[in-house]
Design a protein around this motif. Sequence first.
Motif: not given
Length: 279
Positions: A91-92, A136-139, A145-148, A151-157
Amino acid sequence: MPPSDIERIAAIDDPYLLLRAATERLNAAQQEVTELARLRRRVIQELHAQGMSYAQIAQAAGLTRGRIHQIRHTGPAPEGAFLGTGTITLATPLKREATNARPVVAMEDVAAAKRLEDLARGFGLSMELEHVPLGGEIDLNRPNLIVICGPKLSPVMGALYETDPVLEWVKDGAWTLRDTRTGTTYRSGSDSDPVRPIDYAYLGRLPRPDGKGNVLVFTGIHPQGTLGVVQLITTEIATLWGQAGDGRFSTVVGVEYDPQTGEPVTAELTSPLYRHEDI
């Protein structure tokens, strides 16, 4: 005795459903074969590293020495499991374009995803691409799962990064990375005075919110750092696998890049690689 998958599929009356079911089962079987081959090669390497000769391994396993040597040199390399197993989801993030507010993907993220996909394919892995949507919502509760994304773009991250016991993201005018164990703060050269073509990135494997697995995550303070992590993984995946395996860890990657192209020139660990099980 319950019917086997082959018997169950062969009993399907609808030829189109049968074709679909047979294709899906064949794909799953091929992934199983790949992962079993990787596991077999990994065990041989680990036993040999512990001091056993290939002849001893062959005798104990009931195989010939020639077969052990063949297994050792065929099949996907064990270090590919650093990325995951089977089919990996990468996920990007989507970002909002400054001029007309359209959702776009940064060119550096596109390049990073393509290079990582090429690397995964070389290890017999397949990869599916998706985007972290605006907001920024992501399951995160999914396997492989690899996430790039930072924290700036996703509160979840952002919440996921907060589970790291050593490294933390700090908004100090600009975003920085801080090692709470050593007190070292890593600030991008583009946010410093004078400006320097140096960036820093986070690389780690953190626990899924549901506690049923881990997520491999990385991102630069700026996009150049993200490309640097991909370069490091591509060139040093065996070393990273040897240090971290498939367990939880985190580290800071320092990246020197070409100021004209943004392409990484060097990428290396600038903090210790912290294995979270040791903390």
